[in-house]
Write a protein that holds these residues in place. Structure first.
Motif, PDB file in Angstrom:
ATOM      1  N   PHE A  79       1.029  -1.460  -0.295  1.00 17.29           N
ATOM      2  CA  PHE A  79      -0.264  -0.070  -0.187  1.00 17.29           C
ATOM      3  C   PHE A  79       1.016   1.242   0.100  1.00 17.29           C
ATOM      4  O   PHE A  79       0.258   2.460   0.388  1.00 17.29           O
ATOM      5  CB  PHE A  79      -0.888  -0.085   1.171  1.00 17.29           C
ATOM      6  N   GLY A  80       2.302   1.494   0.355  1.00 19.59           N
ATOM      7  CA  GLY A  80       3.203   2.382   0.176  1.00 19.59           C
ATOM      8  C   GLY A  80       3.496   3.051  -1.175  1.00 19.59           C
ATOM      9  O   GLY A  80       2.885   3.094  -2.451  1.00 19.59           O
ATOM     10  N   SER A  81       3.355   4.289  -0.836  1.00 13.17           N
ATOM     11  CA  SER A  81       4.259   5.147  -1.564  1.00 13.17           C
ATOM     12  C   SER A  81       5.307   5.234  -3.037  1.00 13.17           C
ATOM     13  O   SER A  81       6.299   4.434  -1.707  1.00 13.17           O
ATOM     14  CB  SER A  81       3.790   6.516  -0.878  1.00 13.17           C
ATOM     15  N   GLY A 101      16.505  12.687   1.006  1.00 12.95           N
ATOM     16  CA  GLY A 101      15.783  11.719   1.860  1.00 12.95           C
ATOM     17  C   GLY A 101      14.768  10.799   0.882  1.00 12.95           C
ATOM     18  O   GLY A 101      13.736  10.839   1.937  1.00 12.95           O
ATOM     19  N   CYS A 102      14.605  10.810  -0.454  1.00 12.11           N
ATOM     20  CA  CYS A 102      13.494  10.324  -0.532  1.00 12.11           C
ATOM     21  C   CYS A 102      13.282   8.758  -0.397  1.00 12.11           C
ATOM     22  O   CYS A 102      14.241   8.375  -0.474  1.00 12.11           O
ATOM     23  CB  CYS A 102      13.054  10.098  -1.735  1.00 12.11           C
ATOM     24  N   SER A 103      12.404   8.501  -0.380  1.00 15.78           N
ATOM     25  CA  SER A 103      11.862   6.882   0.537  1.00 15.78           C
ATOM     26  C   SER A 103      11.771   5.909  -1.010  1.00 15.78           C
ATOM     27  O   SER A 103      10.910   5.692  -1.837  1.00 15.78           O
ATOM     28  CB  SER A 103      10.252   7.165   1.010  1.00 15.78           C
ATOM     29  N   LEU A 104      12.553   5.135  -1.127  1.00 17.46           N
ATOM     30  CA  LEU A 104      12.871   4.169  -1.916  1.00 17.46           C
ATOM     31  C   LEU A 104      12.490   2.941  -1.744  1.00 17.46           C
ATOM     32  O   LEU A 104      13.295   0.813  -1.821  1.00 17.46           O
ATOM     33  CB  LEU A 104      14.203   4.300  -2.539  1.00 17.46           C
ATOM     34  N   PHE A 105      11.396   2.640  -0.398  1.00 23.02           N
ATOM     35  CA  PHE A 105      10.858   1.459   0.518  1.00 23.02           C
ATOM     36  C   PHE A 105      10.291   0.190  -0.536  1.00 23.02           C
ATOM     37  O   PHE A 105      11.036  -0.816  -0.572  1.00 23.02           O
ATOM     38  CB  PHE A 105      10.102   1.967   1.156  1.00 23.02           C
ATOM     39  N   ASN A 106       9.873   0.925  -1.529  1.00 23.01           N
ATOM     40  CA  ASN A 106       8.454  -0.163  -2.349  1.00 23.01           C
ATOM     41  C   ASN A 106      10.035  -0.279  -4.143  1.00 23.01           C
ATOM     42  O   ASN A 106       9.570  -1.054  -4.959  1.00 23.01           O
ATOM     43  CB  ASN A 106       7.596   0.558  -3.387  1.00 23.01           C
ATOM     44  N   VAL A 107      11.388  -0.086  -3.502  1.00 19.53           N
ATOM     45  CA  VAL A 107      12.202   0.192  -4.998  1.00 19.53           C
ATOM     46  C   VAL A 107      12.964  -1.552  -5.207  1.00 19.53           C
ATOM     47  O   VAL A 107      13.411  -1.312  -3.476  1.00 19.53           O
ATOM     48  CB  VAL A 107      13.681   1.089  -5.480  1.00 19.53           C
ATOM     49  N   ALA A 108      12.720  -2.907  -6.044  1.00 24.59           N
ATOM     50  CA  ALA A 108      13.140  -3.490  -5.704  1.00 24.59           C
ATOM     51  C   ALA A 108      14.355  -3.521  -6.598  1.00 24.59           C
ATOM     52  O   ALA A 108      15.924  -3.898  -6.126  1.00 24.59           O
ATOM     53  CB  ALA A 108      12.698  -4.705  -6.683  1.00 24.59           C
ATOM     54  N   GLU A 109      14.536  -2.728  -7.734  1.00 24.79           N
ATOM     55  CA  GLU A 109      16.357  -2.170  -8.549  1.00 24.79           C
ATOM     56  C   GLU A 109      16.082  -1.056  -8.774  1.00 24.79           C
ATOM     57  O   GLU A 109      15.076  -0.204  -9.237  1.00 24.79           O
ATOM     58  CB  GLU A 109      16.145  -3.592  -9.087  1.00 24.79           C
ATOM     59  N   ILE A 110      17.557  -0.524  -9.141  1.00 25.00           N
ATOM     60  CA  ILE A 110      17.313   0.675 -10.380  1.00 25.00           C
ATOM     61  C   ILE A 110      18.652   0.423 -11.021  1.00 25.00           C
ATOM     62  O   ILE A 110      19.216  -0.085 -10.547  1.00 25.00           O
ATOM     63  CB  ILE A 110      17.974   1.548  -8.913  1.00 25.00           C
ATOM     64  N   LYS A 111      18.672   0.509 -11.914  1.00 27.40           N
ATOM     65  CA  LYS A 111      19.485   0.558 -13.486  1.00 27.40           C
ATOM     66  C   LYS A 111      19.242   1.730 -14.226  1.00 27.40           C
ATOM     67  O   LYS A 111      18.519   2.672 -14.007  1.00 27.40           O
ATOM     68  CB  LYS A 111      18.868  -0.625 -14.390  1.00 27.40           C
TER      69      LYS A 111
END
Length: 166
Positions: A79-81, A101-111
């Motif tokens: 449910f997160g943003s 400090g942007c939240s990247l909790f829902n991020v699995a991978e960044i390329k």
């Protein structure tokens, strides 16, 4: 020597229990609790019924906390943003955005497949919902109803070919 009151653990015995619940090693727990012969003392303590009861209580609490922490993580994934990731995606300076400090909790991978491009992969929200449902107690939190609505919506969309009637 500490005198133990009937049916009560001494402070050192309580500390042993806490350390044992944390480390899972009687010798280490006894050493941390301040026993002079930790290996011997740890084994003796584990053989006592009152210590066993306290350990059961502590381990049960620990299990509940871990379950609650896992549930909170799955809820945040489900449910997160994604605002932080979107801000990062459109930022002129992504490193500066990360430092803000942007939240990247829902991020699995960044390329970064090529210059001036950024690819962001998110964790699967449906899998997080499935995990929440597996954990039980889903009726209390309304997860099951929401999950069923999402699945129903996806099924309807696939039957319609993904086109809206608007």
């Amino acid at each position: 020597m500490t005198i133990r009151k009937k049916n009560r653990l001494t402070e050192r015995e309580k500390n042993f229990c806490i350390f044992y619940a944390y480390f899972g090693d009687a010798g280490e727990a006894a050493a941390q609790a301040g026993y002079r012969q930790p290996e011997k003392s740890g084994l003796k303590l584990l053989a006592r019924g009152d210590i066993g009861k306290e350990l059961d209580r502590l381990l049960e609490q620990q299990q509940k906390r871990e379950g609650n922490r896992a549930r909170a993580g799955y809820e945040r994934l489900a449910f997160g943003s994604i605002e932080g990731a979107v801000r990062l995606l459109f930022a002129e300076d992504p490193l500066q955005e990360l430092q803000n400090g942007c939240s990247l909790f829902n991020v699995a991978e960044i390329k970064r497949p090529k210059e001036n491009a950024l690819e962001i992969k998110f964790f699967d929200r449906l899998k997080a919902l499935e995990k929440l449902e597996e954990q039980g107690d889903d009726k209390k939190h309304g997860v099951s109803d929401f999950y069923q609505a999402v699945i129903g919506g996806l099924a309807d969309a696939s039957e319609d070919g993904g086109q809206d009637d608007a």
